[in-house]
Design a protein around this motif. Sequence first.
Motif, short mmCIF file in Angstrom:
data_model
loop_
_atom_site.label_atom_id
_atom_site.label_comp_id
_atom_site.label_asym_id
_atom_site.label_seq_id
_atom_site.Cartn_x
_atom_site.Cartn_y
_atom_site.Cartn_z
N ALA A 143 0.83 -1.16 -0.16
CA ALA A 143 0.08 0.04 0.00
C ALA A 143 0.95 1.31 0.04
N ARG A 144 0.24 2.00 -0.69
CA ARG A 144 1.28 3.42 -0.98
C ARG A 144 1.10 4.50 0.33
N ALA A 145 2.01 4.87 1.06
CA ALA A 145 1.98 5.62 2.27
C ALA A 145 1.64 7.23 1.83
N TYR A 146 1.27 7.73 3.10
CA TYR A 146 0.98 9.16 2.91
C TYR A 146 2.09 10.12 2.31
N ASP A 147 3.17 9.83 2.65
CA ASP A 147 4.08 10.62 2.08
C ASP A 147 4.43 10.32 0.65
N HIS A 148 4.18 9.11 0.27
CA HIS A 148 4.38 8.93 -1.29
C HIS A 148 3.22 9.80 -1.93
N HIS A 149 2.21 9.71 -1.33
CA HIS A 149 1.06 10.66 -2.22
C HIS A 149 1.39 12.12 -2.35
N LEU A 150 1.92 12.51 -0.94
CA LEU A 150 2.26 13.81 -0.97
C LEU A 150 3.39 14.33 -2.13
N ALA A 192 4.36 12.40 -4.80
CA ALA A 192 3.80 12.23 -6.22
C ALA A 192 2.90 13.57 -6.58
N LEU A 193 2.08 14.18 -5.63
CA LEU A 193 1.18 15.38 -5.72
C LEU A 193 2.31 16.61 -6.04
N ASP A 216 5.58 16.54 -6.98
CA ASP A 216 6.35 16.29 -8.43
C ASP A 216 5.54 16.83 -9.60
N PHE A 217 3.96 16.49 -9.50
CA PHE A 217 3.06 16.90 -10.63
C PHE A 217 2.92 18.46 -10.68
N HIS A 218 2.88 19.21 -9.65
CA HIS A 218 2.82 20.70 -9.47
C HIS A 218 3.95 21.14 -9.82
N TRP A 219 5.10 20.54 -9.52
CA TRP A 219 6.56 21.08 -9.86
C TRP A 219 6.82 20.76 -11.40
N ARG A 220 6.53 19.76 -12.12
CA ARG A 220 6.29 19.79 -13.48
C ARG A 220 5.44 20.71 -14.39
N LEU A 221 4.16 20.97 -13.35
CA LEU A 221 3.18 21.82 -14.29
C LEU A 221 3.71 23.14 -14.38
N ASP A 222 3.91 24.02 -13.16
CA ASP A 222 4.37 25.31 -13.12
C ASP A 222 5.26 25.61 -12.02
#
Length: 365
Positions: free
Chosen positions: A271-278, A280-281, A283-289
Amino acid sequence: MLPFLLLASCSYKEETREIGHKGKARINPFLAAERFLAEYDFEIESKSGWPDLEDEVSLVIIPASAISARGYTDDLDQWANYQGGHVVVLLSYGESYLSDWGISDFSGLDEADDLADPFTEWMGELGVEFEFDAGEDNDPLTVEKLDFLGEEFEVFMEAKVCPLDVDDEAVMIRSVEHGEGRVTVIADARPFRNRWIGDYDHAALLLALEDAAPYEGTTAFVRNVSLSFFGLLWGRAWPAVIALILLVIFWLWKSLPRFGPLDSQESTAQARAYDHHLEALGDFHWRLDHAEGLLRPLRDALIERAQRLALTSGHREGDVFQLIAERSGISRERAERAMTFEKSKDAGTFTRLVADLQTIHLSIP
C-alpha cells in the motif's frame, strides 16, 4: 566416394495422378451440363443462393441437402403446384463442394438423419417415401438401365437411400405430377456432374428432364443453399475446431485479469504511504508550473493579512513589505521576493521562498 556410389545405384519412377478439373469446372460440378443445355438453346442460371422463382424459371435442379427448412419446401411446393415448375431433387452428390475426383468410394446418403425433416415431410405429402440401406450386404443399390416417363436410358447410378415407386420398390428416379408442375427425385447426381456427364446416356437423361418441364423457361442449378462456411468447416475439420476453441478458452483463462483483487494475498507493505502521495502530488505541481499555482493563494492571503495589520497599527500609507519584514525578522528584499517572485528555477530557490513564506505566515496575525 561412397556417397557417389550410392547415388549411382538410385532410380526413380514417374507417376501421373489425375487430380481433376481446373478453373470454373473445379468450382461448378455441373458446368458441363449447363453448357450442354446451352447448346440446345436453353437459358441457364447457376447460383449459390436460393433461386428467384418469380422469374421465368421452368426447371430447378437442387440438392436435397439445400432443402433444409419449411420455407424452402413451401416455396418449391407452391411454385410447382400453381406455376407449373419442374423441381429435380438430387439426393446424393448434388453439392458443389464435393470433388469428382475426391469420391473414391460410396460416400453418399446412408441414414434417414441425412435428410432434413422438412424435406421428408414434403416428400410424404407428395406420396414419395424412401428406403434406407437399399441394396444387398450393405452395398449400395446399383442400376445400369433406367426408365423415365416411358423412355429407357443406359446409366450408372448407385445409392443407399432411394425413393420408392408405387409398388414400394426402391428405384433411382421417381417423378410425380404436382398440380400444374412436376417433382422428380433422383438418388444419384453423379451422372450429371462434369466427370460423368459424357458417359452412357447421362446427357440424354438430363435433356429428358428438361423436356419434362411443363413449360419452357430458364433452368436454374442451385448450389449450396444451406451449407455455410462454418458448416463446411465443422463437417470437415471438427476436431481441429474443438482444439482451437479449447486453446482460446485456456488462453483467455490465463491472460484475462481477475474480476477483483485477492485481498487475502495482498500485503500491507504494497500500500502507498501518505508521504508517497504527497511526493507524487508535489512532483506533478513542479512539472506543471514550478508550484506557482500552490504559492499564489498563500501570497494573496498574506497580502490581505498584512494590509489589515497596517490599518490597525496606523501604517496605512507605509510600505507593506517593510512592515512584513519588521514583523517576520527578515530583510525587506527577502520579504518582497517571497511575496512577488513568480517562478523558481531550481528546487533550492523554491525551498528558500517557501521557508520565508512560512516565517511570514507565522508572524502576521
